[in-house]
Design a protein around this motif. Structure first.
Motif, mmCIF file in Angstrom:
data_model
loop_
_atom_site.group_PDB
_atom_site.id
_atom_site.type_symbol
_atom_site.label_atom_id
_atom_site.label_comp_id
_atom_site.label_asym_id
_atom_site.label_seq_id
_atom_site.Cartn_x
_atom_site.Cartn_y
_atom_site.Cartn_z
ATOM 1 N N LEU A 9 -20.199 38.527 -18.592
ATOM 2 C CA LEU A 9 -20.875 37.391 -17.951
ATOM 3 C C LEU A 9 -19.662 37.119 -17.017
ATOM 4 O O LEU A 9 -18.879 36.606 -17.497
ATOM 5 N N LEU A 10 -19.957 37.478 -15.563
ATOM 6 C CA LEU A 10 -18.962 37.099 -14.642
ATOM 7 C C LEU A 10 -19.245 36.245 -13.429
ATOM 8 O O LEU A 10 -20.560 36.159 -12.997
ATOM 9 N N ASP A 11 -18.243 35.128 -13.057
ATOM 10 C CA ASP A 11 -18.650 34.389 -12.192
ATOM 11 C C ASP A 11 -17.940 35.109 -10.865
ATOM 12 O O ASP A 11 -16.928 36.229 -10.950
ATOM 13 N N ILE A 12 -18.588 34.883 -9.652
ATOM 14 C CA ILE A 12 -17.906 35.591 -8.423
ATOM 15 C C ILE A 12 -16.537 35.082 -8.086
ATOM 16 O O ILE A 12 -15.792 35.762 -7.997
ATOM 17 N N GLU A 13 -16.434 33.806 -7.982
ATOM 18 C CA GLU A 13 -15.157 33.121 -7.608
ATOM 19 C C GLU A 13 -14.102 33.333 -8.840
ATOM 20 O O GLU A 13 -14.571 32.172 -9.804
ATOM 21 N N MET A 14 -13.288 34.021 -8.978
ATOM 22 C CA MET A 14 -12.401 34.128 -10.085
ATOM 23 C C MET A 14 -10.902 34.187 -9.825
ATOM 24 O O MET A 14 -10.906 35.120 -8.664
ATOM 25 N N PRO A 15 -9.889 33.522 -9.940
ATOM 26 C CA PRO A 15 -8.659 33.942 -9.895
ATOM 27 C C PRO A 15 -8.312 35.431 -9.866
ATOM 28 O O PRO A 15 -8.885 35.788 -10.933
ATOM 29 N N GLY A 16 -7.203 35.949 -9.121
ATOM 30 C CA GLY A 16 -6.968 37.283 -9.564
ATOM 31 C C GLY A 16 -7.680 38.474 -8.871
ATOM 32 O O GLY A 16 -7.023 39.095 -8.070
ATOM 33 N N CYS A 17 -8.926 38.392 -9.160
ATOM 34 C CA CYS A 17 -9.930 38.929 -8.483
ATOM 35 C C CYS A 17 -11.143 38.583 -8.599
ATOM 36 O O CYS A 17 -11.579 37.916 -9.656
ATOM 37 N N SER A 18 -12.420 38.891 -7.472
ATOM 38 C CA SER A 18 -13.560 38.340 -7.754
ATOM 39 C C SER A 18 -14.247 39.055 -9.005
ATOM 40 O O SER A 18 -14.081 40.077 -9.289
ATOM 41 N N ALA A 67 -28.767 32.536 -32.206
ATOM 42 C CA ALA A 67 -28.516 33.235 -33.488
ATOM 43 C C ALA A 67 -28.117 34.645 -32.970
ATOM 44 O O ALA A 67 -27.476 35.392 -33.901
ATOM 45 N N ASP A 68 -28.515 35.304 -32.219
ATOM 46 C CA ASP A 68 -28.350 36.658 -31.950
ATOM 47 C C ASP A 68 -27.373 37.183 -30.749
ATOM 48 O O ASP A 68 -27.033 38.337 -30.369
ATOM 49 N N ILE A 69 -26.760 35.988 -30.399
ATOM 50 C CA ILE A 69 -25.775 36.443 -29.275
ATOM 51 C C ILE A 69 -24.329 36.016 -29.952
ATOM 52 O O ILE A 69 -24.087 34.676 -30.585
ATOM 53 N N GLU A 70 -23.206 36.613 -29.867
ATOM 54 C CA GLU A 70 -21.938 36.178 -30.307
ATOM 55 C C GLU A 70 -21.037 36.724 -28.998
ATOM 56 O O GLU A 70 -20.948 37.470 -28.291
ATOM 57 N N VAL A 71 -20.346 35.338 -28.835
ATOM 58 C CA VAL A 71 -19.237 35.433 -27.616
ATOM 59 C C VAL A 71 -17.842 36.119 -28.155
ATOM 60 O O VAL A 71 -17.338 35.529 -29.093
ATOM 61 N N VAL A 72 -17.461 37.143 -27.507
ATOM 62 C CA VAL A 72 -16.334 37.929 -28.361
ATOM 63 C C VAL A 72 -15.119 37.615 -27.803
ATOM 64 O O VAL A 72 -14.027 37.767 -27.974
ATOM 65 N N ALA A 73 -15.275 36.954 -26.260
ATOM 66 C CA ALA A 73 -13.891 36.814 -25.568
ATOM 67 C C ALA A 73 -14.335 36.009 -24.444
ATOM 68 O O ALA A 73 -15.325 36.198 -23.830
ATOM 69 N N GLN A 74 -13.413 35.203 -23.813
ATOM 70 C CA GLN A 74 -13.566 34.478 -22.902
ATOM 71 C C GLN A 74 -12.083 34.698 -21.879
ATOM 72 O O GLN A 74 -10.898 34.858 -22.402
ATOM 73 N N VAL A 75 -12.133 34.968 -20.594
ATOM 74 C CA VAL A 75 -10.958 35.007 -19.622
ATOM 75 C C VAL A 75 -11.101 34.057 -18.494
ATOM 76 O O VAL A 75 -12.557 34.065 -18.258
ATOM 77 N N GLY A 76 -10.020 33.612 -17.898
ATOM 78 C CA GLY A 76 -10.303 32.848 -16.826
ATOM 79 C C GLY A 76 -9.997 33.395 -15.548
ATOM 80 O O GLY A 76 -10.093 32.826 -14.464
ATOM 81 N N ARG A 77 -9.696 34.585 -15.432
ATOM 82 C CA ARG A 77 -9.179 35.422 -14.274
ATOM 83 C C ARG A 77 -9.929 36.710 -14.239
ATOM 84 O O ARG A 77 -10.135 37.424 -15.059
#
Length: 193
Positions: free
Chosen positions: A41-50, A14-24
Motif C-alpha cells: 500500500l503506497l502513497d504517491i508523495e513519499m520522500p526518496g521516490c514517489s 482478522a485476515d490482514i496482517e501488516v508485515v512492514a512499514q516504511v516512510g520513504r
C-alpha cells in the motif's frame, strides 16, 4: 502518523496482517524483498521516490517480488496520477478519504485478482484523457518545476541546451501555459508529473 493509523486500522482486520512499514519510497523495494508482502500500500508523495516509482520498481522486470500487488492510496485524486499508476502496473488506486472498511475490502479484492479503482477518479480520468506530454517533456518540466534553469536541466538529463529549450517550448504549448513555471504547475496539478 497517517501511515501508522492506516496500519493500525488494517491490523484490526482478522485476515490482514501488516508485515512492514516504511516512510520513504526508496525503502519500499528492500522492505518488500525482506518481508514478502502480498500487497504493498503506497502513497504517491513519499520522500526518496514517489509511490508511483516505487510501485513500478516492485512490479518491474528485475524486482525480487514481482508478484506483490500494488495499491496506491493518496490524497491526490488526480486523473493523471491514476493513469500513471495503472500504466506502471498498479492493481488499485484509492483516495485517502475512503472509509477504512473500503480500504480493507479493496485489499481483499486486489488479492483476489481484481483491479480496484476509485469510481469518481476513473470517470474523471476518462473525461480528462491522456497526458499530452511525452516522457522527456515530463522529465524536463519536472526539473524546471523544481527551479532548474536550462543548464541545470541539460546537465541533469544529459541533453543539449537547444534540446531542453525545444522540450520546454513544446511542453508550454501543450499545457497552454505562459511560461515554464506555469507549465510545471499545470502538469503537476493534473498529475502528469
Amino acid at each position: 502518523m497517517v501511515r501508522e493509523a492506516l496500519a493500525a486500522l488494517l491490523g484490526l482486520e482478522a485476515d490482514i496482517e501488516v508485515v512492514a512499514q516504511v516512510g520513504r519510497g526508496d525503502e519500499v523495494l528492500e522492505a518488500a524483498a525482506a518481508h514478502r508482502p502480498d500487497v504493498a500500500l503506497l502513497d504517491i508523495e513519499m520522500p526518496g521516490c514517489s509511490g508511483l516509482d516505487a510501485g513500478a520498481e516492485l512490479r518491474g522486470r528485475h524486482s525480487e517480488v514481482p508478484e506483490v500487488k500494488v495499491v496506491i492510496l493518496t490524497t491526490f485524486g488526480r486523473p493523471g496520477y491514476l493513469r500513471r499508476a495503472m500504466e506502471s502496473g498498479a492493481d488499485g488506486f484509492l483516495v485517502k478519504d475512503s472509509p477504512a472498511a473500503e480500504l480493507a475490502a479493496a485489499v481483499r479484492r486486489v488479492l483476489g485478482g481484481e483491479r480496484v479503482i476509485d469510481p469518481a477518479l476513473a470517470a474523471a480520468a476518462l473525461a480528462e484523457g491522456a497526458s499530452p506530454l511525452t516522457g522527456r517533456e515530463r522529465d524536463v518540466l519536472d526539473v524546471a518545476g523544481r527551479g532548474g534553469g536550462n543548464a541545470d536541466i541539460a546537465a541533469a538529463l544529459h541533453l543539449s541546451h537547444g534540446t531542453v529549450r525545444n522540450y520546454l517550448s513544446t511542453a508550454i504549448r501543450k499545457t497552454g501555459a505562459r511560461n515554464r513555471a506555469e507549465a510545471a504547475r499545470i502538469a503537476r496539478e493534473k498529475g502528469w508529473l
